[in-house]
Design a protein around this motif. Sequence first.
Motif, short mmCIF file in Angstrom:
data_model
loop_
_atom_site.label_atom_id
_atom_site.label_comp_id
_atom_site.label_asym_id
_atom_site.label_seq_id
_atom_site.Cartn_x
_atom_site.Cartn_y
_atom_site.Cartn_z
N ARG A 6 0.89 -1.16 -0.13
CA ARG A 6 0.00 0.01 0.01
C ARG A 6 0.67 1.33 -0.07
O ARG A 6 0.57 2.20 -0.69
N ASN A 7 1.87 1.22 0.62
CA ASN A 7 2.93 2.48 1.03
C ASN A 7 3.55 2.59 -0.52
O ASN A 7 3.63 3.50 -1.08
N ALA A 8 3.84 1.57 -1.18
CA ALA A 8 4.43 1.68 -2.45
C ALA A 8 3.48 2.29 -3.46
O ALA A 8 3.82 2.75 -4.39
N TYR A 9 2.09 1.69 -3.33
CA TYR A 9 1.01 2.42 -4.11
C TYR A 9 0.98 3.81 -4.17
O TYR A 9 0.69 4.62 -5.05
N TYR A 10 0.86 4.33 -2.76
CA TYR A 10 0.67 5.84 -2.62
C TYR A 10 1.95 6.30 -3.20
O TYR A 10 1.76 7.44 -3.74
N GLN A 11 3.07 5.80 -2.98
CA GLN A 11 4.26 6.45 -3.65
C GLN A 11 4.15 6.75 -5.02
O GLN A 11 4.58 7.75 -5.60
N TYR A 12 3.60 5.46 -5.58
CA TYR A 12 3.37 5.77 -7.17
C TYR A 12 2.57 6.59 -7.78
O TYR A 12 2.76 7.63 -8.53
N LEU A 13 1.37 6.96 -6.79
CA LEU A 13 0.25 8.02 -7.17
C LEU A 13 0.97 9.49 -6.85
O LEU A 13 0.65 10.13 -7.68
N ILE A 14 2.00 9.38 -6.05
CA ILE A 14 2.70 10.73 -5.91
C ILE A 14 3.80 11.05 -6.79
O ILE A 14 3.54 12.17 -7.57
N GLU B 261 7.89 -0.21 -10.69
CA GLU B 261 8.81 -1.19 -10.75
C GLU B 261 8.89 -1.73 -9.10
O GLU B 261 8.68 -2.94 -8.52
N GLN B 262 8.84 -0.51 -8.27
CA GLN B 262 8.94 -0.88 -6.69
C GLN B 262 7.60 -1.43 -6.33
O GLN B 262 7.55 -2.31 -5.43
N LEU B 263 6.52 -0.83 -7.04
CA LEU B 263 5.26 -1.40 -6.56
C LEU B 263 5.04 -2.58 -7.18
O LEU B 263 4.44 -3.45 -6.35
N ILE C 108 0.58 -1.92 -12.64
CA ILE C 108 1.75 -2.84 -12.77
C ILE C 108 1.81 -3.40 -14.17
O ILE C 108 2.79 -3.24 -14.83
N TYR C 109 0.50 -3.85 -14.79
CA TYR C 109 0.57 -4.66 -15.72
C TYR C 109 -0.30 -4.17 -16.96
O TYR C 109 0.01 -4.67 -18.00
N HIS C 110 -0.95 -2.87 -16.79
CA HIS C 110 -1.60 -2.28 -17.89
C HIS C 110 -1.52 -0.80 -17.64
O HIS C 110 -2.52 -0.08 -17.60
N SER C 111 -0.34 -0.30 -17.50
CA SER C 111 -0.14 1.33 -17.22
C SER C 111 -0.66 2.03 -18.20
O SER C 111 -0.58 3.26 -18.15
#
Length: 307
Positions: A251-259, A267-269, A298-301
């Motif tokens: 979840r933290n990696a997801y929020y980091q990606y959104l920012i 890739e981290q996500l 991740i798979y369909h950006s």
Amino acid sequence: MQRIKRQKAIEGTRIPGIIKNGQYYYINLDVYEDGMVNCWELVDLKSLEEKLRINWLIPQIPEGENISIHGLGCYKIKSAKWKYDKRTYYKYVNNVIKQLNPKLNNIYKISNEETELLEKRRIRYSPSAIDFYVKNEFGYQTKEGKGFTIFIKRNDKNYLVNLVLYEDGNIACYNSEFEISYNLESIKELFEDGTFFTGFDNPTTIILDNFGEVTLSDELQCHVNINEKYKQLVDFYNELSGNETSLEKCRNAYYQYLIYPDDETREQLKQAYEAVPEHERIYLGDMDTRDTDYQRIIYHSEVKREV
């Protein structure tokens, strides 16, 4: 009027049961020393009898039907020998309560007024039981845990057992016939060598604790991967130790990606997402979205999220 409330710990144990709600679900029936029983709803003994009468809670499944075991899989019953009918199963639950509370002190009965109030408030209680063991009777020091059901091979027989990991790292395997102790390191190879398992190639006979013996077919191929169950056990340890679980890291990696939406954070996500036990990924989002947005990123950006 100022309102206050208190909580009291009521101890109990778990026994096997089956819920019929569209399909058949194997459950751990939580039985408490005050006579209350949780069958997806906390009920007293009178209400439990009614649950059996209306076939919400049942002690047998017909051959040829599927049985769903939460966090483990869905299997077809080829043949079965059940130990109880409705009458003897109700008696079995009563006997368990007597073992917990020999003098049957303070047995709780839900009054008509309480039932009416719960219906008015549209409340249905189904509290989650907390696993624990007593580390020291002096001061009644306990250690809490988390667990799941899993199959185990033991002495040329196969059993469905409850595997519980406690906050001090001890692990216990519970069945009415035996209890086995492990730690996180010693148990890992048992997930790798097939001692613990979730699926099988041929029809396999499983002893369902003090409840019945069934021959199951895995033809549906709808079981959790055994390696994912070990990852879940590690997550339990991290959670109980106060460390980040794989879901929290994801979840933290997801929020980091959104920012900061770039290839590096994607890739981290991806790495964080694939570290989450596969059957637990649906809990990354809410009940509606589950993990769909994680998969999209991740798979369909190239697919844009609808807001």
